[in-house]
Design a protein around this motif. Structure first.
Motif: not given
Lengths: 458, 458
Positions: B247-248, B255, B271-272
């Protein structure tokens, strides 16, 4: 192609009965009580003569069936036109900077053209000030030029050249601090990149500005964007081509983006323009339109040069942008080779890849002397062709890595570079060398917002 | 094409002297004291025999000139391989959900293949658990399939079909809750879209998962992504194809994106992957790898259906994706018409525009029965072809608006739709109808982060 025209049939009759025609303001009450008020648009290319199409004040078109119209009238209260030319002479204020303002056909400070629904840049300093009177407190418009009258999707390299020439001409006047160019938003970033490359020795800011909502809509960003752009141009601090648009959806802040690092990232939002893998040069607080405040966000911008700017070269048009997708046949590359193209910008996946099935066609293109440049459809980040096998194979056949350039910017730059040289080694060198800020090389990171930002509701 | 090979010349001699060859671990001290440690990569396609290329543990390759090497040795301390197969039988835990795990060649839980530098999916349940032992606490791997062994840029529609068939087969076992598919990140979003369309009646989650950093790098996201994906698949709550990635940039949250709304938006960041103009279905907290926690971010996901899923149709390969840019000649459209293509997805500007110069070629394509679909290169937002003249003209010649579909998703969907029907009216209807969540129609907004997020430093 069907042409735009006045209404015929039942719709035409009804309008003629009421003495109304295309371009007039109308108020329609439908049999269910719905009221539609706005400007009568031309008979739609799609439509029949059973509907009247009205452009409402919120900018949207709606078609009303003629046989459902209960009442049709010219609205009682006069509709204020979006602006009236200022009357009389504009006074010159020696304390304010002098800015040249150009129009190319964008939405900015323009009227709706009721013939086409497009915007018309009837463009004099008086009209501009009539539209945005706050300009009087920010700059002197010493020069207002209607350079082109184009929807920006119709821009071509020849138009980039025309604009570049006008900019160079305007900036050859030592009293002019900077230039503002009104431009449609669709291809504004392409034009900004083109001007960045083709104008050498800029002695002041060049600021492209547009509006996502036309000035006859209440939510228009036209006035605040224009004020911010003029303030930044008048400030005279930067010798670069920039794009000035809303920073976020409030009316309070505009951002000034480097012309070679910006992209329209949303179809409709007013804050659609983003610096990609980069941060903007400045923000302009326009809470008070009469007193915009500039705050620089980085210090590594180019300063204005001494002397006059000039045009350096032009654009080779035999260049293609090819986006790769799984399953796509590389025959499109052979097609461009056969057509005598001189350059191809690939928009590959990830760090700069395409299917290995494409290698043979790419090798053929390179052997034919065509410059093939790799960029990434990820948009953020940078091409790195040394990490994976596919990248190394592509390098081996002679593909030029596009570094961290946006695909669109690499496309414009390749046109520019191929106009200057046909030595493929020199093409590679120039493509991989920073000319106008297009290769940031990781010096400034920014713009890729973590998904845990407070606005993601995660 | 040159081939990968062992070193010759000075480099080859030096390596042979030390009993080392490609694939071995090496520690090199250069004459300036710089130490390079890693795996000896094959003689580079670019290189000569004056350099030895080493893949360092951070994943990057570096070439060291032979005549600058002061010392070269096999490192004293043994390098732990990225994973060892778990020995003995894995115990079945009846309290845990059963998940089928497939490999297609991605970086996830795989070793570097020292022949090519690519990753190798030597793939059994034992090897997976050896690589990520925490999996034992999360799911039972009841089925581990090495479906393909491809770098994802080499995926084609026939591979999408192969994966789809394996998914359907795995989910025909009533004891299987969900499927996890390891996949290279480059084209993972395309495959996710393809599976979303071509599998009907999903009775459990299908989760594509990848890694941006290979598992032999300390910063690898392989383990946490895999755990999150397995947890989500085992949860069995969703009947959709999804993508699960970081997610990050921290290791804490993954995510789960809807497979038809996700895009790789950065070349290298972990987190692409981002849900575009949409929000993810869920997040998975993986702070504790042995106890991942799922939190749903929206409730409008599709529930698993009763019965077994099946393949519905396939993909027409005569479809092209064409990105528009100013100055591009529409002759590329004529080329596709002449080649017998059945569909073209345009990636236009803004609300869905191309130059009016393209209208004639587009009209010719439409007259030839080719489905031409408009999407926007803005990526965020939605096509609206009723606002401006150009959009209306495009509609008039028969261009199909791609609504808010991502260009890549519209491309995959058009392949799918054209395999089902050649009635152009039905093609338009299907393209504009939501099939698998690809048209959100503004029901859920999100993912377009305001530029004043705290991470922009503005």
């Amino acid at each position: 192609m069907r042409v735009l025209s006045e209404y015929k049939g039942k719709a035409g009759e009804l309008l003629r009965e009421h003495g109304l025609s295309v371009g007039d303001r109308v108020r329609i009450v439908r049999d269910d009580g719905v009221v539609v008020e706005g400007i009568i648009m031309p008979r739609s290319e799609l439509g029949d003569d059973e509907h009247i199409v009205v452009k409402m004040d919120n900018g949207y078109n709606v078609g009303v069936r003629v046989d459902r119209i209960e009442k049709l009238e010219a609205p009682g209260e006069g509709h204020e036109p979006s602006f009236k030319p200022m009357e009389g002479e504009i006074e010159y204020d020696p304390k304010l900077p002098n800015v040249s303002v150009m129009s190319t056909g964008g939405t900015i400070a323009c009227r709706v053209d009721y013939e086409t629904g497009a915007v018309k840049p009837a463009f004099t300093a008086e009209e501009l000030v009539g539209a945005v009177p706050e300009l009087l407190d920010v700059i002197n418009i010493v020069d207002a030029r209607a350079v082109l009258d184009l929807l920006s999707e119709n821009m071509e390299p020849k138009h980039w050249m025309k604009i570049a020439e006008e900019v160079v001409d305007a900036l050859s006047d030592p009293d002019v601090e900077g230039v503002v160019i009104g431009h449609g938003t669709d291809t504004m970033a392409f034009t900004a990149a083109a001007l960045s490359f083709v104008i050498e020795g800029l002695n002041g800011p060049v600021v492209l500005v547009g509006a996502q909502r036309s000035s006859d809509r209440p939510s228009s960003d036209a006035a605040s964007n224009l004020i911010a752009a003029c303030a930044f141009a008048g400030d005279g601090e930067v010798g670069e081509v920039t794009v000035c648009m809303h920073g976020w959806t409030s009316d309070e802040v505009c951002l000034v983006h480097r012309g070679v690092r910006v992209r329209k990232m949303h179809t409709s939002r007013r804050d659609a323009f983003r610096s990609v893998e980069s941060i903007p040069i400045a923000k302009v607080d326009v809470k008070d339109l009469r007193n915009p405040k500039i705050e620089f966000l980085r210090s590594d911008y180019r300063r204005p040069e001494d002397g006059e700017p000039e045009i350096s070269g032009g654009f080779e048009e035999k260049v293609a942008l090819v986006k790769f997708a799984p399953g796509m046949d590389p025959e499109v590359l052979d097609f461009y080779v056969d057509r005598g193209y001189r350059g191809i910008v690939l928009e590959g996946t990830g760090l700069g890849h395409v299917s290995e099935q494409w290698l043979e066609s790419i090798e053929r293109a390179v052997d034919d002397g065509i410059a093939v440049v790799m960029t990434s459809q990820c948009l953020y980040g940078r091409v790195n062709m040394n990490v994976y096998r596919t990248g190394r194979l592509l390098r081996a056949v002679g593909v030029i890595p596009g570094e961290d350039m946006l695909p669109e910017v690499a496309y414009v730059k390749l046109m520019y570079v191929l106009d200057r040289t046909d030595d493929i080694k020199e093409v590679e060198r120039l493509m991989r060398t920073n000319i106008a800020g297009e290769i940031e090389g990781g010096r400034v990171l920014g713009g890729f917002e973590p998904a845990d930002g407070p606005h993601h509701r995660l």
